[in-house]
Every structure is written in structure tokens, then in C-alpha cells.
Design a protein around this motif. Structure first.
Motif, PDB file in Angstrom:
ATOM      1  N   THR A 209       0.848  -1.201   0.000  1.00  0.00           N
ATOM      2  CA  THR A 209       0.000   0.000   0.000  1.00  0.00           C
ATOM      3  C   THR A 209       0.879   1.245   0.000  1.00  0.00           C
ATOM      4  O   THR A 209       1.796   1.366   0.817  1.00  0.00           O
ATOM      5  CB  THR A 209      -0.926  -0.006   1.235  1.00  0.00           C
ATOM      6  OG1 THR A 209      -1.763  -1.154   1.166  1.00  0.00           O
ATOM      7  CG2 THR A 209      -1.790   1.248   1.273  1.00  0.00           C
ATOM      8  N   ASP A 210       0.584   2.147  -0.930  1.00  0.00           N
ATOM      9  CA  ASP A 210       1.526   3.233  -1.199  1.00  0.00           C
ATOM     10  C   ASP A 210       1.116   4.519  -0.465  1.00  0.00           C
ATOM     11  O   ASP A 210       0.374   5.331  -0.988  1.00  0.00           O
ATOM     12  CB  ASP A 210       1.588   3.469  -2.715  1.00  0.00           C
ATOM     13  CG  ASP A 210       2.726   4.411  -3.079  1.00  0.00           C
ATOM     14  OD1 ASP A 210       3.619   4.603  -2.243  1.00  0.00           O
ATOM     15  OD2 ASP A 210       2.699   4.945  -4.203  1.00  0.00           O
TER      16      ASP A 210
ATOM     17  N   GLU B  29      -2.343  -4.599  -5.715  1.00  0.00           N
ATOM     18  CA  GLU B  29      -3.715  -4.158  -5.463  1.00  0.00           C
ATOM     19  C   GLU B  29      -4.460  -4.056  -6.792  1.00  0.00           C
ATOM     20  O   GLU B  29      -4.010  -3.388  -7.714  1.00  0.00           O
ATOM     21  CB  GLU B  29      -3.674  -2.801  -4.761  1.00  0.00           C
ATOM     22  CG  GLU B  29      -5.005  -2.392  -4.178  1.00  0.00           C
ATOM     23  CD  GLU B  29      -4.873  -1.149  -3.321  1.00  0.00           C
ATOM     24  OE1 GLU B  29      -4.059  -1.155  -2.379  1.00  0.00           O
ATOM     25  OE2 GLU B  29      -5.578  -0.176  -3.602  1.00  0.00           O
ATOM     26  N   VAL B  30      -5.600  -4.755  -6.903  1.00  0.00           N
ATOM     27  CA  VAL B  30      -6.351  -4.703  -8.159  1.00  0.00           C
ATOM     28  C   VAL B  30      -7.637  -3.903  -8.015  1.00  0.00           C
ATOM     29  O   VAL B  30      -8.299  -3.582  -9.009  1.00  0.00           O
ATOM     30  CB  VAL B  30      -6.687  -6.117  -8.689  1.00  0.00           C
ATOM     31  CG1 VAL B  30      -5.407  -6.845  -9.087  1.00  0.00           C
ATOM     32  CG2 VAL B  30      -7.469  -6.920  -7.657  1.00  0.00           C
ATOM     33  N   TRP B  31      -8.002  -3.616  -6.782  1.00  0.00           N
ATOM     34  CA  TRP B  31      -9.237  -2.864  -6.577  1.00  0.00           C
ATOM     35  C   TRP B  31      -9.254  -2.305  -5.164  1.00  0.00           C
ATOM     36  O   TRP B  31      -8.706  -2.916  -4.249  1.00  0.00           O
ATOM     37  CB  TRP B  31     -10.445  -3.788  -6.761  1.00  0.00           C
ATOM     38  CG  TRP B  31     -11.766  -3.137  -6.500  1.00  0.00           C
ATOM     39  CD1 TRP B  31     -12.487  -2.374  -7.368  1.00  0.00           C
ATOM     40  CD2 TRP B  31     -12.542  -3.201  -5.286  1.00  0.00           C
ATOM     41  NE1 TRP B  31     -13.647  -1.944  -6.763  1.00  0.00           N
ATOM     42  CE2 TRP B  31     -13.710  -2.443  -5.504  1.00  0.00           C
ATOM     43  CE3 TRP B  31     -12.352  -3.822  -4.057  1.00  0.00           C
ATOM     44  CZ2 TRP B  31     -14.689  -2.288  -4.525  1.00  0.00           C
ATOM     45  CZ3 TRP B  31     -13.319  -3.665  -3.074  1.00  0.00           C
ATOM     46  CH2 TRP B  31     -14.490  -2.906  -3.314  1.00  0.00           C
ATOM     47  N   HIS B  32      -9.828  -1.126  -4.970  1.00  0.00           N
ATOM     48  CA  HIS B  32     -10.067  -0.632  -3.609  1.00  0.00           C
ATOM     49  C   HIS B  32     -11.268   0.297  -3.622  1.00  0.00           C
ATOM     50  O   HIS B  32     -11.651   0.838  -4.663  1.00  0.00           O
ATOM     51  CB  HIS B  32      -8.825   0.075  -3.055  1.00  0.00           C
ATOM     52  CG  HIS B  32      -8.455   1.321  -3.807  1.00  0.00           C
ATOM     53  ND1 HIS B  32      -8.959   2.552  -3.516  1.00  0.00           N
ATOM     54  CD2 HIS B  32      -7.638   1.507  -4.862  1.00  0.00           C
ATOM     55  CE1 HIS B  32      -8.468   3.464  -4.340  1.00  0.00           C
ATOM     56  NE2 HIS B  32      -7.665   2.849  -5.175  1.00  0.00           N
ATOM     57  N   THR B  33     -11.869   0.471  -2.462  1.00  0.00           N
ATOM     58  CA  THR B  33     -13.015   1.379  -2.388  1.00  0.00           C
ATOM     59  C   THR B  33     -12.506   2.813  -2.475  1.00  0.00           C
ATOM     60  O   THR B  33     -11.412   3.105  -1.997  1.00  0.00           O
ATOM     61  CB  THR B  33     -13.788   1.201  -1.065  1.00  0.00           C
ATOM     62  OG1 THR B  33     -12.870   1.361   0.020  1.00  0.00           O
ATOM     63  CG2 THR B  33     -14.420  -0.167  -0.978  1.00  0.00           C
TER      64      THR B  33
ATOM     65  N   ALA C  28      -3.133   6.503   9.255  1.00  0.00           N
ATOM     66  CA  ALA C  28      -2.470   5.210   9.456  1.00  0.00           C
ATOM     67  C   ALA C  28      -1.685   4.830   8.203  1.00  0.00           C
ATOM     68  O   ALA C  28      -1.873   5.431   7.148  1.00  0.00           O
ATOM     69  CB  ALA C  28      -3.525   4.149   9.750  1.00  0.00           C
ATOM     70  N   PRO C  29      -0.799   3.813   8.297  1.00  0.00           N
ATOM     71  CA  PRO C  29      -0.114   3.331   7.097  1.00  0.00           C
ATOM     72  C   PRO C  29      -1.075   2.971   5.965  1.00  0.00           C
ATOM     73  O   PRO C  29      -0.760   3.141   4.794  1.00  0.00           O
ATOM     74  CB  PRO C  29       0.637   2.096   7.607  1.00  0.00           C
ATOM     75  CG  PRO C  29       0.919   2.402   9.038  1.00  0.00           C
ATOM     76  CD  PRO C  29      -0.273   3.189   9.523  1.00  0.00           C
ATOM     77  N   GLN C  30      -2.280   2.488   6.287  1.00  0.00           N
ATOM     78  CA  GLN C  30      -3.228   2.103   5.240  1.00  0.00           C
ATOM     79  C   GLN C  30      -3.988   3.299   4.685  1.00  0.00           C
ATOM     80  O   GLN C  30      -4.685   3.184   3.667  1.00  0.00           O
ATOM     81  CB  GLN C  30      -4.230   1.097   5.796  1.00  0.00           C
ATOM     82  CG  GLN C  30      -5.040   1.617   6.975  1.00  0.00           C
ATOM     83  CD  GLN C  30      -6.269   0.776   7.267  1.00  0.00           C
ATOM     84  OE1 GLN C  30      -7.255   0.842   6.549  1.00  0.00           O
ATOM     85  NE2 GLN C  30      -6.189  -0.034   8.308  1.00  0.00           N
TER      86      GLN C  30
ATOM     87  N   ARG D 266      -9.628  -3.323   0.288  1.00  0.00           N
ATOM     88  CA  ARG D 266      -8.770  -3.581  -0.865  1.00  0.00           C
ATOM     89  C   ARG D 266      -8.836  -5.044  -1.280  1.00  0.00           C
ATOM     90  O   ARG D 266      -9.012  -5.923  -0.437  1.00  0.00           O
ATOM     91  CB  ARG D 266      -7.313  -3.242  -0.529  1.00  0.00           C
ATOM     92  CG  ARG D 266      -7.091  -1.801  -0.151  1.00  0.00           C
ATOM     93  CD  ARG D 266      -5.623  -1.543   0.180  1.00  0.00           C
ATOM     94  NE  ARG D 266      -5.307  -0.143  -0.024  1.00  0.00           N
ATOM     95  CZ  ARG D 266      -5.421   0.799   0.916  1.00  0.00           C
ATOM     96  NH1 ARG D 266      -5.826   0.501   2.122  1.00  0.00           N
ATOM     97  NH2 ARG D 266      -5.122   2.067   0.644  1.00  0.00           N
ATOM     98  N   VAL D 267      -8.689  -5.296  -2.591  1.00  0.00           N
ATOM     99  CA  VAL D 267      -8.503  -6.658  -3.097  1.00  0.00           C
ATOM    100  C   VAL D 267      -7.138  -6.697  -3.772  1.00  0.00           C
ATOM    101  O   VAL D 267      -6.810  -5.799  -4.559  1.00  0.00           O
ATOM    102  CB  VAL D 267      -9.608  -7.050  -4.100  1.00  0.00           C
ATOM    103  CG1 VAL D 267      -9.259  -8.363  -4.791  1.00  0.00           C
ATOM    104  CG2 VAL D 267     -10.951  -7.178  -3.387  1.00  0.00           C
ATOM    105  N   GLY D 268      -6.345  -7.709  -3.437  1.00  0.00           N
ATOM    106  CA  GLY D 268      -5.010  -7.812  -4.005  1.00  0.00           C
ATOM    107  C   GLY D 268      -4.788  -9.154  -4.673  1.00  0.00           C
ATOM    108  O   GLY D 268      -5.350 -10.171  -4.244  1.00  0.00           O
ATOM    109  N   GLU D 269      -3.970  -9.141  -5.734  1.00  0.00           N
ATOM    110  CA  GLU D 269      -3.592 -10.390  -6.390  1.00  0.00           C
ATOM    111  C   GLU D 269      -2.210 -10.773  -5.880  1.00  0.00           C
ATOM    112  O   GLU D 269      -1.295  -9.950  -5.852  1.00  0.00           O
ATOM    113  CB  GLU D 269      -3.569 -10.194  -7.904  1.00  0.00           C
ATOM    114  CG  GLU D 269      -3.297 -11.476  -8.670  1.00  0.00           C
ATOM    115  CD  GLU D 269      -3.080 -11.222 -10.164  1.00  0.00           C
ATOM    116  OE1 GLU D 269      -3.714 -10.314 -10.730  1.00  0.00           O
ATOM    117  OE2 GLU D 269      -2.266 -11.949 -10.732  1.00  0.00           O
TER     118      GLU D 269
END
Lengths: 302, 422
Positions: free
Chosen positions: B294-295, B387-391, B356-358, B375-378
Motif C-alpha cells: 500500500t503506497d 492491489e487490483v481494486w479498492h473502495t 495510518a499506514p493504510q 482492498r482486493v489484491g492479487e
């Protein structure tokens, strides 16, 4: 449901049986022949699995990915020797004081199992370690819809070889003869010039080494962590008790029966359901035949 | 038993009360204010309760490490309310009754005003009556099944609408309509699967199979056969612990690939992937609020501090990040409240947002869960997530899933109440 779908639980059962037999074989030697309830058996398997992991790392360092492909050949003797030495230490430090007192061996070796688990944790960390499946063990034979993974076939072959080797060793070698003699009657055997101490050590190391080889096979299908052995211990005891204590063929048929029954029941019910059913069947069976499939006529066990 | 506990508590409080004036400190303690004994002019004790041995140690030791890291960082900057934080670390040993006993010990003997800890729902359920009885505060860092409403727990891990429900929607949109559900046989997977099944029904998906394996199960060949013949598009995996290793290995050995049938997991983060072997799970998916990749600037600093403390090979993951964040949230809330009183700290905890870090998070005053991004990650071959998707926005927590419950947790309205409208 077609016939292919039906064949698949049968093959799964066979491959599960081979794993069960592998776990139980070392136990059948130690528990069956010596009357020692070795609760640290699972940790000896774990030691074999970690030996596989170390073998892979070493091979990789020495010769890169190509050398690491040999892991599942090289690891067999390595795991055998490491687990056998560990077993030897265990026999010398703990078990030799407790022969003939099964319950005490249970408690003492249980303590040893906890110590070993913590030692694994300190050495390898609490997380699981991963062993890569080499290229030649990835994938499988495809028969129509049915896929037989090479990893499973490898375990099947491994257990056949180990079972045959142990059997031949006990039947044909000089030490095998002495082992069988000492286990039947220590005093008489001693009178013939066999050293029961030496035989105890060799037998215990043999059973432990076989447990280590089981660890090599397990690392192909399962996890390698400090508590890995715990997951297999109950199953291993189940096989030995069902088969009849003191009999390698008992372990063979016990493993086959449990593996196939579990797999077929699991296919038609659920995993938890199959486990309950298999336990129930074993309890009922042992009520009818307390000695198991092949009751031993072994004086040492009376 | 009750009376003995009371006498012990009262005795401790009386001792504490006698000691405070000597130490030149706080007001006379009330009989129930056991926590004041843990606070001196220089230090404040806090409890840290995780499994450092047993089957959960794999996952919980890194969380404990992250909590200690946050404590050290805060201490280096001068502590909380002018006091250094003194952690009391105890080992729950993956034994739920022991968690309850240790929580009681932390509160009644060490007099901590707050506890960081637990992982499994079973351990949290064991600690819950203890923190409730002594009116203390537990900070819980792990995603969970919801269906709980306690004034004495701050739940920062994802609740169902911050992990399960969005990931199911993502799968329906991107991967297919037919789901096979597999989980370990205990409370989280059973609740999660009840939600997923109801959700699939509501959104036009289909459940083609549900299987539970006993905890520690290693033999997945038959279940994988059933998955193969079920015609599923995706597998939703709520297995826990080392069963995952066996499942992923055997899934691949059976010739199934992420392209043919992707697996979405809820309990596999960076730490677990290392143990499974990334080559077995690469290409599959997991849903969390935080990935090591997470960037954010906060995350870069967090990862650097964590690696400096625990080795350059160590990885961070979602529960680790939540453990770290929990300590900061507590410290900030205590500063806001001007006291360590658990009641006041809890009330203050929802009055600010935290970077936070996230990303930006905030504890909800309604249900003491946390707003956060989903988040959804591959999984990548190196064991990290892409990360392929996040709200787009932090998602408000909803511990009682509307798919399976008509209750809701709302403390301003008195706690657990019937849901009035969506």
C-alpha cells in the motif's frame, strides 16, 4: 456421476492411505515391537520435513535451481539419518529408563515432543517454511477427467519402497532376526548372546528414521511448521491400533481401510462427517475385536 | 467466587489508594478503578495479550512485535500524558481459557488501563466478559465475523462489510457467478459463509458447494475433487492456519490454476504467504484493508521502522498494521481525554481521524469498529500483493451484516438494538 468421478475418490483414498501408512510405519516399529508409546513421533516426522527443507536450501546454494530439483531424492537418506540420530538421542536420554512401562513412556515422550516443538520454533521461526515442489513432481498424469498428481504417485512409490525395505530388513538381515528375537523375549535372546541394549537402540533409531522419511513425503502435500507433527500423530496411532499392535501388515491394512473409508465417505458426505464416521467405525470395531485386525501373539505385550 | 473477586479487587484498590498520596499522585481511587494502580508519575502499564506459543503463534507474534514497536516509538517521543508506556507482555499460548485468566491478571494484578491483544474470535469471546466485568478496554486488531456489540472492545480489524461483502461483489463483477465455499469448521467461516450465501442469493450469484474441514486438516484431495466437479467459477476460502498450506499445494497438484478457478481468501496475508510458498498461491486473491505494498508515506515509514526492529527479511501485513495503529489510537485518545480512564479514553477514541499506514481511519462512535478502505489484491510470485481494486472512500463499519441479521450496534442509542432502516 460418471465412472471417472467414482474412480477419483478411490485413488484419493489410496493416496491418503499411503500417507497414513508412512506416518504409522515408524510408529508400528517403536510402539508395536517395543511397547513404547512415543508421543514425539510426530516431531520426528517434522524433523524429517525440516531436513527436506534444509536439503533444498543447501542444494540450491551449491548448484542453483537445477540441483534443487534433486531435493526429493537426496532428502530421503538425509531425513532418515537426522531423524534416526534424534531418535537415538531420545532413546539414550529418556526411553531406556522406561522400558516395560508404557504409560510412563507416554508422559515422558510427550514432554520431549513439546521441547522439540519449541526447539523447531527457535531454530526455524514460528512461521511455516516452504519447500518448492521440483519440476518433475509438478503436474500429473491425466486420464480423461482424472488427474493423478505426480506428488501423490511419488509418495505412493516411496511408501512401497520403505515398507518393503523395512520388511526385508526385519525378515532377512541378521540384526532383523536379533530384533525379532529380543522383542519376543529379551531374557532368552540375551542368553543367546544378543545384547538387548544394542537391539533397543537400533530398533528405536530404525523407527525414528522411518518417521523422518515420512516427513519427506509429507512436505510435498502439507505444511512444515513446528506443530506439523501434531496433526498426524492421532491418525498414526489410529492406524497402528486398528491394524493390531506389533504387526507391520496390520499397519498396512489399517492404513488402507481408514484411507479408503475416509475418502469415500468424505466424497458423499463432508470432511467433518467422514472423520466422525471413521472414528465411530474404529471404536465399534475395537469393541468387537480389541486386538485389532491382526492381534499380536507377542509375549512382550502380555 | 464473586465475593472473593470483590475482596481481592477492593483490597487492591485500598492498597492503591493508600499508595497514591505517598507517590504524590492521583485522586483517591474508587473501588472499581483498578486501572489507576497501573499509572505512576513516570509510567503507565498496558497489557499485551497474544499467543506467543501454540498454533496461533505464527500469526500473533508479529502483531505483538508491531504493538511493541509503536510503544517504543511513542516512548521515544516522550510517552503519553508525560508518562512512558510500560508493556506487560503475556503469552496466551493459543489456549482460550488462559486468555481470560491472563486478562484478569493484567487488570487485577498489574492494574493496566488497557489491553492490546487477541487474534481468534474464540480468544476474544473469552476475554470479553473479563474486560466487561472490570470495565477495562481491549483493542482487537484482526478481521472478524462481526455480530458483537461490547462497550469494552475497540474492533479495528475489518468487519464483514469491510472485507467479505465487498470482495464477493468484486468477484461477481469480475470472475463469475458460481461460488464454492470452503472453510475451517468454526465460528468465523460458518458466519462468513452464511453471509456470502445470503448475499449471493440477493445479488444473483449461486452457491454450488459448501465444505468445512476440521482445523488442522491436511488431506484435501477429495474436497478439491468436489470443487472440480462442481462447475464453480471461483472458490471463496475461509480456511485458517496451516490447512491453507495443504489446500493450496494440493489445489495446484490437482491441475487447477488461478486462470481456471481463482481463490479469494480472507485469512492469508503476507506472513502466511511466506509459509505456504508464494509459488503455490500466486495469481489468487485476498481481501484486506492494508497490504505491505500500500503506497502511502506513513506506510514507508512504518515498514522501515518494522524492518529496522525485526530484521530486513520481515514482512508486514494487515493485522500487524492494525496492531500498530491500535497503540497509536489509544495513545492519542488518552491525550485527548487527559486521562487513562478506560471510559473516557473510549469516548475520546471516536473524536479524531488518524493517518495510518493504510490511509485515514476513524473509530466509529456508534459501534467502536473502524472506518477504513477495503482492498482486493492479487498475490504475486514474490509473495507480495498487487492491489487490483479498492473502495474510493473509507467504508463505515457494520458489525451486524444486514444479510443475516436485523440487529445493529449503536451505543448512542443504547447498544444492541433492532435495525430501523437500511
Amino acid at each position: 456421476m460418471n465412472s471417472v468421478a467414482m474412480a477419483s475418490p478411490l485413488f484419493n483414498g489410496l493416496s491418503y492411505s499411503s500417507i497414513l501408512l508412512m506416518m504409522a510405519l515408524g510408529l508400528a516399529i517403536i510402539f508395536g515391537l517395543m511397547g513404547v508409546i512415543n508421543m514425539a513421533h510426530g516431531e520426528l516426522m517434522t524433523a524429517g520435513a525440516y531436513a527436506t527443507y534444509l536439503t533444498q536450501i543447501t542444494l540450491f546454494k551449491l548448484g542453483g535451481a537445477q540441483a534443487a530439483d534433486w531435493t526429493y531424492i537426496v532428502a530421503i537418506p538425509v531425513a532418515f539419518v537426522i531423524a534416526a540420530l534424534l531418535g537415538l538421542l531420545l532413546e539414550w536420554a529418556v526411553v531406556r529408563f522406561l522400558y516395560g512401562r508404557a504409560l510412563e513412556t507416554l508422559l515422558a515422550t510427550w514432554g520431549v515432543s513439546l521441547i522439540l516443538q519449541q526447539a523447531f520454533r527457535n531454530i526455524f521461526g514460528s512461521n511455516n517454511v516452504a519447500v518448492n515442489t521440483p519440476g518433475w513432481l509438478s503436474g500429473g498424469v491425466t486420464l480423461g477427467q482424472l488427474q493423478l498428481p505426480y506428488a501423490r504417485l511419488y509418495i505412493l512409490a516411496l511408501v512401497v519402497v520403505v515398507f518393503a525395505a523395512v520388511l526385508l530388513y526385519l525378515r532377512l538381515s541378521r540384526i532383523g532376526l536379533q530384533i525379532r528375537a529380543a522383542m519376543q523375549n529379551r531374557n532368552t535372546a540375551a542368553a543367546f548372546g544378543i545384547s538387548p541394549r544394542k537391539i533397543d537402540m537400533i530398533t528405536f533409531a530404525l523407527g525414528s528414521g522411518v518417521a523422518g522419511v515420512a516427513g519427506v513425503g509429507l512436505s510435498l502435500v502439507g505444511s512444515i511448521g513446528p506443530t506439523t507433527g501434531q496433526h498426524y500423530l492421532i491418525d498414526a496411532f489410529m492406524v497402528v491400533v486398528l491394524g493390531g499392535v506389533g504387526n507391520l501388515f496390520g499397519a498396512l491394512f489399517g492404513a488402507f481401510l481408514i484411507g479408503e473409508t475416509h475418502s469415500v465417505l468424505e466424497f458423499f458426505t463432508s470432511s467433518t462427517g467422514a472423520k466422525v464416521a471413521v472414528f465411530t467405525l474404529i471404536i465399534v470395531f475395537l469393541q468387537l475385536r480389541p486386538g485389532g485386525l491382526f492381534p499380536a501373539r507377542n509375549r512382550a505385550l502380555d | 467466587m464473586k465475593r472473593r473477586e470483590f475482596l481481592k479487587g477492593a483490597g487492591a484498590a485500598a492498597l492503591g489508594a493508600a499508595a497514591y498520596p505517598i507517590m504524590g499522585g492521583l485522586n483517591i481511587a474508587h473501588a472499581d478503578a483498578l486501572w489507576k494502580g497501573g499509572v505512576t508519575n513516570e509510567t503507565v502499564k498496558v497489557g499485551d495479550l497474544h499467543s506467543l506459543s501454540g498454533t496461533m503463534a505464527i500469526s500473533e507474534i508479529p502483531v505483538k512485535n508491531a504493538e511493541l514497536l509503536a510503544i517504543n516509538e511513542i516512548n521515544a517521543k516522550g510517552g503519553v500524558l508525560g508518562r512512558k508506556i510500560e508493556p506487560i507482555v503475556v503469552d496466551g499460548a493459543s489456549d482460550w481459557p488462559l486468555f481470560a485468566r491472563l486478562a484478569k491478571k493484567l487488570i487485577t494484578q498489574d492494574h493496566v488501563p488497557t489491553i492490546f491483544g487477541c487474534w481468534t474470535s474464540a480468544s476474544r469471546k473469552a476475554v470479553l466478559p473479563v474486560v466487561q466485568h472490570y470495565n477495562n478496554l481491549l483493542w482487537y486488531p484482526v478481521q472478524y465475523e462481526g455480530m458483537e456489540c461490547s462497550h469494552n472492545i475497540i474492533y479495528t480489524g475489518a468487519c464483514p462489510n469491510q472485507q467479505i461483502e465487498p470482495s464477493v461483489e468484486w468477484l461477481l463483477k469480475n470472475k463469475g457467478k458460481k461460488f464454492f465455499l470452503i472453510g475451517s469448521d468454526y465460528v468465523f467461516p460458518r458466519t462468513a459463509n452464511a453471509i456470502i450465501q445470503a448475499q449471493l442469493k440477493a445479488l444473483g450469484g449461486e452457491t454450488v458447494g459448501v465444505e468445512y474441514a476440521p482445523l488442522g486438516h491436511m488431506e484435501f484431495a477429495t474436497i478439491i475433487d468436489k470443487i472440480k466437479y462442481s462447475g464453480a467459477d471461483v472458490v471463496y476460502n475461509t480456511l485458517n492456519g496451516s490447512s491453507n498450506v495443504a489446500f493450496f499445494k494440493q489445489f495446484q497438484q490437482a491441475g487447477l490454476t488461478p486462470e481456471k478457478m481463482p481463490i479469494m481468501s480472507t485469512s492469508i496475508a503476507e506472513v502466511e504467504i511466506q509459509g505456504i510458498g508464494p509459488q503455490y498461491c500466486a495469481g489468487h486473491y485476498a481481501s484486506w484493508n492494508y497490504f505491505m505494498t500500500t503506497d502511502t508515506p506513513q506506510n514507508k515509514a512504518f515498514i522501515k521502522a518494522y524492518k529496522d526492529a525485526y530484521g530486513q527479511d520481515s514482512v508486514t501485513d494487515d493485522p500487524i498494521e492494525h496492531g500498530y495503529v491500535n497503540v497509536y489510537l489509544w495513545a492519542k485518545a488518552a491525550e485527548k481525554a487527559g486521562t487513562f480512564d478506560p471510559d473516557k479514553v473510549r469516548d475520546a477514541a471516536s473524536t479524531f481521524s488518524f493517518d495510518a499506514p493504510q490511509g485515514v481511519v476513524q473509530v466509529s462512535a456508534e459501534n467502536q469498529n473502524m472506518s477504513q478502505i477495503v482492498r482486493v489484491g492479487e498475490i504475486q510470485p514474490n509473495g507480495m500483493f498487487k492491489e487490483v481494486w479498492h473502495t474510493p472512500e473509507p467504508v463505515k463499519p457494520q458489525p451486524y451484516s444486514p444479510y443475516i441479521s436485523d440487529m445493529t450496534c449503536d451505543w448512542p442509542k443504547g447498544g444492541l438494538i433492532k435495525r430501523t432502516s437500511a
